[in-house]
Design a protein around this motif. Structure first.
Motif, PDB file in Angstrom:
ATOM      1  N   SER A  24     -16.547  -1.907 -29.609  1.00 31.07           N
ATOM      2  CA  SER A  24     -16.876  -0.834 -30.282  1.00 31.07           C
ATOM      3  C   SER A  24     -16.548   0.557 -29.553  1.00 31.07           C
ATOM      4  CB  SER A  24     -18.331  -0.749 -30.465  1.00 31.07           C
ATOM      5  OG  SER A  24     -18.960  -1.955 -31.308  1.00 31.07           O
ATOM      6  N   PRO A  25     -15.808   1.267 -30.283  1.00 31.28           N
ATOM      7  CA  PRO A  25     -15.240   2.558 -29.647  1.00 31.28           C
ATOM      8  C   PRO A  25     -16.588   3.512 -29.615  1.00 31.28           C
ATOM      9  CG  PRO A  25     -14.504   2.361 -31.855  1.00 31.28           C
ATOM     10  CD  PRO A  25     -15.053   0.908 -31.426  1.00 31.28           C
ATOM     11  N   ARG A  38     -19.648   0.884 -19.336  1.00 37.42           N
ATOM     12  CA  ARG A  38     -18.066   1.162 -19.667  1.00 37.42           C
ATOM     13  C   ARG A  38     -17.189   0.381 -18.949  1.00 37.42           C
ATOM     14  NH1 ARG A  38     -16.704   3.070 -23.684  1.00 37.42           N
ATOM     15  NH2 ARG A  38     -17.175   5.570 -23.156  1.00 37.42           N
ATOM     16  N   SER A  62      -2.168   1.544 -23.822  1.00 43.22           N
ATOM     17  CA  SER A  62      -2.539   0.869 -24.850  1.00 43.22           C
ATOM     18  C   SER A  62      -4.076   0.473 -24.898  1.00 43.22           C
ATOM     19  CB  SER A  62      -1.731  -0.669 -25.183  1.00 43.22           C
ATOM     20  OG  SER A  62      -1.756  -1.285 -24.087  1.00 43.22           O
ATOM     21  N   ALA A  65      -6.117   3.376 -25.546  1.00 40.96           N
ATOM     22  CA  ALA A  65      -6.140   3.386 -26.808  1.00 40.96           C
ATOM     23  C   ALA A  65      -7.144   2.442 -27.740  1.00 40.96           C
ATOM     24  CB  ALA A  65      -4.673   3.372 -27.592  1.00 40.96           C
ATOM     25  N   LYS A  66      -7.171   1.296 -27.179  1.00 47.78           N
ATOM     26  CA  LYS A  66      -8.047   0.427 -27.686  1.00 47.78           C
ATOM     27  C   LYS A  66      -9.649   0.845 -27.807  1.00 47.78           C
ATOM     28  CE  LYS A  66      -9.401  -3.841 -29.065  1.00 47.78           C
ATOM     29  NZ  LYS A  66      -9.316  -4.369 -30.447  1.00 47.78           N
ATOM     30  N   LEU A  67      -9.829   1.478 -26.679  1.00 48.83           N
ATOM     31  CA  LEU A  67     -11.140   2.056 -26.479  1.00 48.83           C
ATOM     32  C   LEU A  67     -11.408   3.466 -27.057  1.00 48.83           C
ATOM     33  CD1 LEU A  67     -11.538   0.399 -22.826  1.00 48.83           C
ATOM     34  CD2 LEU A  67     -13.253  -0.064 -24.709  1.00 48.83           C
ATOM     35  N   GLN A  68     -10.218   4.090 -27.321  1.00 51.27           N
ATOM     36  CA  GLN A  68     -10.486   5.539 -27.529  1.00 51.27           C
ATOM     37  C   GLN A  68     -10.875   6.358 -26.431  1.00 51.27           C
ATOM     38  OE1 GLN A  68     -12.258   5.923 -31.688  1.00 51.27           O
ATOM     39  NE2 GLN A  68     -11.338   4.265 -32.183  1.00 51.27           N
ATOM     40  N   VAL A  69     -10.546   6.060 -25.246  1.00 53.86           N
ATOM     41  CA  VAL A  69     -10.739   7.114 -24.202  1.00 53.86           C
ATOM     42  C   VAL A  69      -9.484   7.240 -23.549  1.00 53.86           C
ATOM     43  CG1 VAL A  69     -12.845   6.244 -23.889  1.00 53.86           C
ATOM     44  CG2 VAL A  69     -10.981   5.066 -22.509  1.00 53.86           C
ATOM     45  N   SER A  70      -9.370   8.256 -22.699  1.00 52.45           N
ATOM     46  CA  SER A  70      -8.187   8.579 -21.755  1.00 52.45           C
ATOM     47  C   SER A  70      -7.925   7.521 -20.857  1.00 52.45           C
ATOM     48  CB  SER A  70      -8.588  10.101 -21.168  1.00 52.45           C
ATOM     49  OG  SER A  70      -9.311   9.956 -20.048  1.00 52.45           O
ATOM     50  N   GLU A  71      -6.587   7.682 -20.359  1.00 55.95           N
ATOM     51  CA  GLU A  71      -6.263   6.655 -19.088  1.00 55.95           C
ATOM     52  C   GLU A  71      -7.169   7.172 -17.732  1.00 55.95           C
ATOM     53  OE1 GLU A  71      -2.182   5.095 -18.424  1.00 55.95           O
ATOM     54  OE2 GLU A  71      -1.621   6.637 -19.981  1.00 55.95           O
TER      55      GLU A  71
END
Length: 230
Positions: A24-25, A38, A62, A65-71
């Motif tokens: 879940s993001p 996290r 990617s 993006a899946k987690l909707q966070v920054s690298e």
């Protein structure tokens, strides 16, 4: 043995094969994740992405993006992607060998020399290993090395060590069987049998992954185990 491989495992062992798959993001306004939360979400997301191989290598971009966070958020918890894969391998090792120990300890109360005990334990360990991979396809890709292509060589070495340890556990079960019945039956080559069982398991996992998870590793498993151990 029956034709239904799942009957080899007791209910508690079978239930322990599952891992959480829902990623879940973070919701808007959600509180900061608890320590370690996290990190677990990152590993769950990576495992989930590995269940949908599309021929492209998973990148940190990617995954973020899946987690909707920054690298950058990923690197606060893992120094590298290799370290993320090490986290998955840690989970595989802990899950499988915890269950191996449970399988062996569960039968510890049986009388010494109980006929077929070592064979049953070996069959249960193989069934557990294959069902773990079947329930967790992303982990299966890690186990056979498919997900580790282009990754750090130490990850491949760790998975090789994992299967060596599985083979050692099987050998121990089968050696006890041979010793217990040395006077009543032909001597069993425990090392050879353990090697065959591991080779069979690795082959089943490879086929599972290469078929796009269509050829289940537990297909006709009881019949196969009967041929190898019966």
């Amino acid at each position: 043995m029956s034709d239904t491989p799942t009957t080899i495992l007791d209910e508690s062992t079978a239930q322990a094969l599952d891992i959480p798959q829902e990623i879940s993001p973070p919701a808007v306004g959600r509180k900061r994740p608890k320590p370690g939360e996290r990190r677990v979400q990152i590993l769950q997301a990576l495992a989930t992405m590995l269940e949908h191989p599309d021929g492209e290598r998973i990148t940190t971009a990617s995954l973020a993006a899946k987690l909707q966070v920054s690298e950058a958020a990923l690197y606060r918890h893992f120094a590298s992607k290799a370290q993320m894969f090490e986290g998955l391998i840690d989970f595989i090792e802990q899950s499988v060998f915890t269950l191996v120990n449970q399988i062996v300890l569960r039968d510890a109360g049986q009388s010494e020399g109980s006929h077929g005990l070592g064979l049953r334990q070996a069959a249960t360990i193989v069934a557990m290993l294959l069902q773990f991979a079947e329930k967790n396809p992303g982990m299966a890709r890690v186990m056979v090395g498919d997900a580790l292509v282009f990754e750090n060589e130490r990850l491949h070495a760790r998975m090789n060590q994992f299967f060596d340890k599985v083979e050692s556990s099987l050998k121990q079960c089968l050696r006890a069987e041979a010793v217990d019945h040395a006077d009543n039956a032909p001597k069993v080559d425990a090392a050879l049998r353990a090697s065959v069982l591991v080779s069979f398991s690795m082959g089943r996992l490879q086929r599972f992954v290469r078929s796009g998870f269509k050829r289940l590793p537990t297909e006709k498993l009881d019949a196969c185990l009967h041929l190898m151990l019966g």
